[in-house]
Motif scaffolding. Structure first.
Motif, mmCIF file in Angstrom:
data_model
loop_
_atom_site.group_PDB
_atom_site.id
_atom_site.type_symbol
_atom_site.label_atom_id
_atom_site.label_comp_id
_atom_site.label_asym_id
_atom_site.label_seq_id
_atom_site.Cartn_x
_atom_site.Cartn_y
_atom_site.Cartn_z
ATOM 1 N N ILE A 1 13.298 -35.421 22.537
ATOM 2 C CA ILE A 1 13.851 -34.074 22.345
ATOM 3 C C ILE A 1 13.126 -33.018 23.183
ATOM 4 O O ILE A 1 13.494 -31.841 23.149
ATOM 5 C CB ILE A 1 13.849 -33.650 20.867
ATOM 6 C CG1 ILE A 1 12.414 -33.551 20.323
ATOM 7 C CG2 ILE A 1 14.698 -34.609 20.040
ATOM 8 C CD1 ILE A 1 12.355 -32.934 18.919
ATOM 9 N N TYR A 2 12.115 -33.469 23.982
ATOM 10 C CA TYR A 2 11.346 -32.533 24.799
ATOM 11 C C TYR A 2 11.764 -32.541 26.265
ATOM 12 O O TYR A 2 11.798 -31.497 26.918
ATOM 13 C CB TYR A 2 9.848 -32.863 24.703
ATOM 14 C CG TYR A 2 9.357 -32.948 23.279
ATOM 15 C CD1 TYR A 2 9.177 -31.803 22.515
ATOM 16 C CD2 TYR A 2 9.096 -34.182 22.689
ATOM 17 C CE1 TYR A 2 8.749 -31.882 21.202
ATOM 18 C CE2 TYR A 2 8.662 -34.272 21.372
ATOM 19 C CZ TYR A 2 8.491 -33.119 20.642
ATOM 20 O OH TYR A 2 8.080 -33.196 19.342
ATOM 21 N N TYR A 3 12.074 -33.735 26.781
ATOM 22 C CA TYR A 3 12.420 -33.844 28.190
ATOM 23 C C TYR A 3 13.311 -35.065 28.397
ATOM 24 O O TYR A 3 12.976 -36.135 27.889
ATOM 25 C CB TYR A 3 11.148 -33.980 29.047
ATOM 26 C CG TYR A 3 11.432 -34.015 30.529
ATOM 27 C CD1 TYR A 3 11.515 -32.832 31.255
ATOM 28 C CD2 TYR A 3 11.638 -35.229 31.178
ATOM 29 C CE1 TYR A 3 11.796 -32.861 32.613
ATOM 30 C CE2 TYR A 3 11.922 -35.268 32.524
ATOM 31 C CZ TYR A 3 11.994 -34.081 33.239
ATOM 32 O OH TYR A 3 12.282 -34.111 34.575
ATOM 33 N N PRO A 4 14.421 -34.956 29.106
ATOM 34 C CA PRO A 4 14.985 -33.693 29.588
ATOM 35 C C PRO A 4 15.509 -32.829 28.438
ATOM 36 O O PRO A 4 15.658 -33.307 27.309
ATOM 37 C CB PRO A 4 16.125 -34.156 30.506
ATOM 38 C CG PRO A 4 16.528 -35.486 29.942
ATOM 39 C CD PRO A 4 15.265 -36.117 29.434
ATOM 40 N N THR A 5 15.782 -31.587 28.720
ATOM 41 C CA THR A 5 16.265 -30.659 27.700
ATOM 42 C C THR A 5 17.516 -31.215 27.021
ATOM 43 O O THR A 5 18.444 -31.675 27.694
ATOM 44 C CB THR A 5 16.592 -29.291 28.329
ATOM 45 O OG1 THR A 5 15.407 -28.780 28.939
ATOM 46 C CG2 THR A 5 17.091 -28.315 27.277
ATOM 47 N N VAL A 6 17.519 -31.184 25.701
ATOM 48 C CA VAL A 6 18.671 -31.681 24.946
ATOM 49 C C VAL A 6 19.842 -30.702 25.110
ATOM 50 O O VAL A 6 19.705 -29.498 24.843
ATOM 51 C CB VAL A 6 18.332 -31.850 23.455
ATOM 52 C CG1 VAL A 6 19.571 -32.299 22.673
ATOM 53 C CG2 VAL A 6 17.201 -32.852 23.275
ATOM 54 N N THR A 7 20.971 -31.221 25.549
ATOM 55 C CA THR A 7 22.190 -30.413 25.650
ATOM 56 C C THR A 7 23.273 -30.912 24.714
ATOM 57 O O THR A 7 24.236 -30.206 24.436
ATOM 58 C CB THR A 7 22.725 -30.414 27.093
ATOM 59 O OG1 THR A 7 22.969 -31.768 27.498
ATOM 60 C CG2 THR A 7 21.723 -29.771 28.044
ATOM 61 N N ALA B 1 23.469 -26.481 20.729
ATOM 62 C CA ALA B 1 22.895 -26.204 22.047
ATOM 63 C C ALA B 1 23.014 -24.736 22.433
ATOM 64 O O ALA B 1 22.175 -24.219 23.187
ATOM 65 C CB ALA B 1 23.575 -27.084 23.097
ATOM 66 N N SER B 2 24.017 -24.052 21.909
ATOM 67 C CA SER B 2 24.225 -22.648 22.287
ATOM 68 C C SER B 2 23.106 -21.750 21.779
ATOM 69 O O SER B 2 22.820 -20.700 22.372
ATOM 70 C CB SER B 2 25.575 -22.150 21.769
ATOM 71 O OG SER B 2 25.592 -22.091 20.353
ATOM 72 N N THR B 3 22.467 -22.158 20.698
ATOM 73 C CA THR B 3 21.365 -21.366 20.134
ATOM 74 C C THR B 3 20.043 -22.127 20.137
ATOM 75 O O THR B 3 19.026 -21.605 19.659
ATOM 76 C CB THR B 3 21.685 -20.948 18.687
ATOM 77 O OG1 THR B 3 21.908 -22.128 17.894
ATOM 78 C CG2 THR B 3 22.926 -20.072 18.633
ATOM 79 N N ASN B 4 20.079 -23.383 20.652
ATOM 80 C CA ASN B 4 18.901 -24.252 20.659
ATOM 81 C C ASN B 4 18.337 -24.417 19.250
ATOM 82 O O ASN B 4 17.117 -24.385 19.031
ATOM 83 C CB ASN B 4 17.827 -23.690 21.602
ATOM 84 C CG ASN B 4 16.774 -24.733 21.953
ATOM 85 O OD1 ASN B 4 17.084 -25.915 22.116
ATOM 86 N ND2 ASN B 4 15.524 -24.304 22.050
#
Length: 242
Positions: free
Chosen positions: A224-230, A136-139
């Motif tokens: 994987i598009y909505y909501p944003t994957v964290t 998640a830190s670099t998506n």
């Protein structure tokens, strides 16, 4: 939201598939399709209850003749799998090794087997030796890193397992159409190994295929598009460590 759903449907119809077709041992190329059970067609498996989830080769028949080679892999060695969009990969293919839309994890298993060339693969007991999912830190997804590395991904043979013959099950799960089940696309092939020099000090806990995955797993059915994957939970058991 509507545009994201439209994108997911569009990407779900994409045919940008992939095949694991070469293995390196400590950097040494073992050869194209040598010791690997690879299908001639690059399509996915979508049913987690199917025996095709083990080593492919059912609805996607194996390229003939299937290799009878068994690759020697010392315990502790680094193995590198190489993926390409198709067999006999042409240069300049923008979907090689896989279309960038096919984001998801990459997972590797081993199963001990009496004869690594035997055709029967049902009933084997598998343990996970490597996995990479989402940062998640670099998506960044594991597939993004695979593409950046030109189709290559590396992992290590555990030193503490018993020597002997094994199947290596190496897998990409593409999640671009995984908002409902069946939707996730499973790409896997099996390589035939003879692992040498293992201490046998530990016996891994194992799982079965099919059985290790379920359509309700959060790492298999996910938008994987909505909501944003964290945060992303990689399917299957924990990685075995020595």
């Amino acid at each position: 939201m509507k545009s994201l759903l439209s994108l997911a449907l569009l990407l779900g119809s994409s045919s940008a598939h992939t095949i694991f077709q070469k293995l390196y041992v400590n950097g040494v190329d073992q050869g194209e399709l040598v010791g690997i059970r690879a299908p001639s067609y690059d399509g996915p498996i979508t049913d987690v209850t199917s025996n095709d989830l083990i080593c492919n080769g059912g609805i996607n028949p194996y390229q003939q003749p299937v290799s009878t080679a068994i690759i020697t892999a010392p315990a502790g060695s680094t193995l590198t799998a190489e993926w390409h969009h198709t067999l006999n990969q042409a240069a300049g293919d923008p979907q090689d090794p896989i279309d960038p839309s096919h984001k998801g994890p990459i997972i590797t298993y081993l199963a001990k087997i009496p004869d690594a060339t035997q055709t029967t693969v049902t009933g084997l007991q598998w343990f996970k030796i490597a996995e990479s999912g989402f940062d998640a830190s670099t998506n960044t997804w594991a597939v993004d890193t695979l593409i950046a590395n030109k189709g290559k991904v590396s992992f290590t043979v555990p030193t503490c397992i018993a020597s002997g013959q094994y199947l290596l099950r190496h897998e990409i799960i593409a999640l671009h159409a995984a908002s409902s089940y069946p939707g996730a696309q499973f790409y896997m092939e099996c390589a035939q190994l003879s692992i040498t020099g293992g201490t046998g000090a530990k016996t891994p806990a194992t799982v079965s295929f099919p059985g290790a995955y379920h359509g309700t797993d959060p790492g298999i059915t996910i938008n994987i598009y909505y909501p944003t994957v964290t945060n992303y939970t990689i399917p299957g058991p924990a990685v075995f460590t020595c």
